[in-house]
Design an enzyme around this catalytic site. Structure first.
Site, short mmCIF file in Angstrom:
data_model
loop_
_atom_site.label_atom_id
_atom_site.label_comp_id
_atom_site.label_asym_id
_atom_site.label_seq_id
_atom_site.Cartn_x
_atom_site.Cartn_y
_atom_site.Cartn_z
N CYS A 14 0.75 -1.26 0.09
CA CYS A 14 -0.03 0.11 0.08
C CYS A 14 0.73 1.38 -0.13
CB CYS A 14 -0.95 -0.15 1.16
SG CYS A 14 -2.34 -1.19 0.92
N ASP A 51 -16.77 10.80 1.02
CA ASP A 51 -15.83 10.86 2.16
C ASP A 51 -14.71 9.97 2.24
OD1 ASP A 51 -17.48 12.74 3.57
OD2 ASP A 51 -18.93 11.51 3.87
N ASP A 53 -14.61 6.44 1.91
CA ASP A 53 -14.87 5.50 2.63
C ASP A 53 -13.95 4.30 2.13
OD1 ASP A 53 -15.95 4.44 5.26
OD2 ASP A 53 -17.50 5.72 4.62
N ASP A 94 -11.28 -4.20 3.13
CA ASP A 94 -12.33 -3.21 2.94
C ASP A 94 -13.86 -3.42 3.19
OD1 ASP A 94 -10.23 -1.54 2.19
OD2 ASP A 94 -10.53 -1.87 0.16
#
Length: 333
Positions: A14, A51, A53, A94
């Site tokens: 990541c 936002d 998410d 996720d």
């Protein structure tokens, strides 16, 4: 011939994400008035782009919602099987971060077919399949391309209750903040890439599913959470506080850190992604109470990190609390 997979990629895990500030600038136009919107789309979009998410969520009917996400990245470790396990665990996270249960996943494989043998690709896919089986998630095919740089991950679809979704805009003052995995994965992966040293503790953390933590959060009635991945703890906490209209006070001494991570920071094994994370949050964060190495650890780009939950859950470290919005979105003490 042994192949060190991390040497075939410019970044790792990541930490190779597009920097958060640049990414927000790119997607900003997609959420404005000029964005193309399909006519009468099916279902109700519960969580989308606004936002940032962890996944998208659409109400199907009544209480049932579908949760969709995708995640893939370059090798974070040299072992092909472990890389497959880590990438799959990270992609499934996720869905867990939204309070959902993974239902079906598709492989995403980019492979330099003239540089790396397909036997290694098979090991990557085997690792991904093992994790999906452990999660009770169907793995049903996928897509592959010939690419100069190896990449692997999953596109995942899951199910959740529309009324119990975990999202990052539902935090309120007075809520404690809990973290379910230690930090330091990024700096240890950077050291591994540079030196070949192996860190079994980091691999164990990266291949631990967030399913138990997600179920505990939902069962406890919590509704605000995110996972901690490429933007680091500070980056994901900033996004949560900003979306919820609150500030977050973080107790640096309470944040769990992997044993070898502080030495890795001290010795300079800090990725460019981690430094960019810190630069991004610095204008919104009060950092005067901590030293530079601690700030880097708190911004460390995690791969397959834990959940950050607004609320207490068993086995998680309480690392701070949400408070009414102040001068800074995040205050570190």
């Amino acid at each position: 011939m042994a192949h060190r997979l991390t040497q075939y990629a410019h970044g790792g895990g990541c930490a190779c994400k597009i920097p958060p500030g640049e990414l927000e600038e790119v997607v900003r136009g997609l959420t404005g008035d000029g964005a193309p919107v399909p006519t009468s789309p099916p279902g109700e979009l519960l969580v989308g782009l606004h936002d940032g998410d962890d996944a998208a969520a659409v109400r199907l009917d009544g209480e049932q919602a579908v949760v969709a996400t995708t995640d893939f990245f370059t090798p974070v470790v040299d072992d092909a099987y472990d890389w497959g396990r880590i990438a799959a665990t990270n992609a499934l996270s996720d869905v867990y971060a939204m309070g959902g249960t993974p239902l079906v996943a598709l492989n995403l494989l980019c492979w330099p077919r003239e540089t790396l043998p397909f036997e290694l690709a098979a090991e990557v896919l085997r690792g991904g399949a093992e994790v999906c089986a452990r999660a009770g998630c169907h793995l049903a095919g996928g897509h592959s391309v010939d690419d100069p740089e190896p990449k692997y991950g999953l596109a995942v679809t899951g199910l959740a209750s529309a009324s119990t979704l975990l999202r990052n805009d539902t935090g309120r003052p007075g809520m404690p903040l809990s973290l379910t995995k230690p930090l330091g994965i990024g700096v240890l992966n950077t050291r591994h890439k540079a030196t070949g040293e192996s860190f079994g503790e980091a691999v164990e953390v990266m291949t631990t599913l967030n399913d138990t933590a997600a179920r505990a959060a939902v069962a406890a009635g919590h509704r605000c959470a995110t996972d901690v991945t490429g933007f680091g703890l500070l980056g994901h906490l900033f996004k949560l506080a900003r979306a919820s209209g609150v500030s977050a006070v973080l107790d640096a001494a309470a944040v769990p850190v992997l044993d070898a991570a502080r030495a890795a920071v001290r010795d300079g094994y800090v990725s460019g992604g981690t430094r960019r994370n810190l630069d991004w949050v610095r204008p919104h964060t009060e950092l005067t109470g901590i030293d530079g190495d601690t700030a880097l650890l708190l911004a460390d780009a995690q791969t397959s990190g834990g959940l950050l939950v607004a609320g207490e859950i068993p086995g998680a470290a309480v690392v701070g609390e949400l408070v009414p919005r102040g001068e800074h979105a995040v205050v570190v003490r």
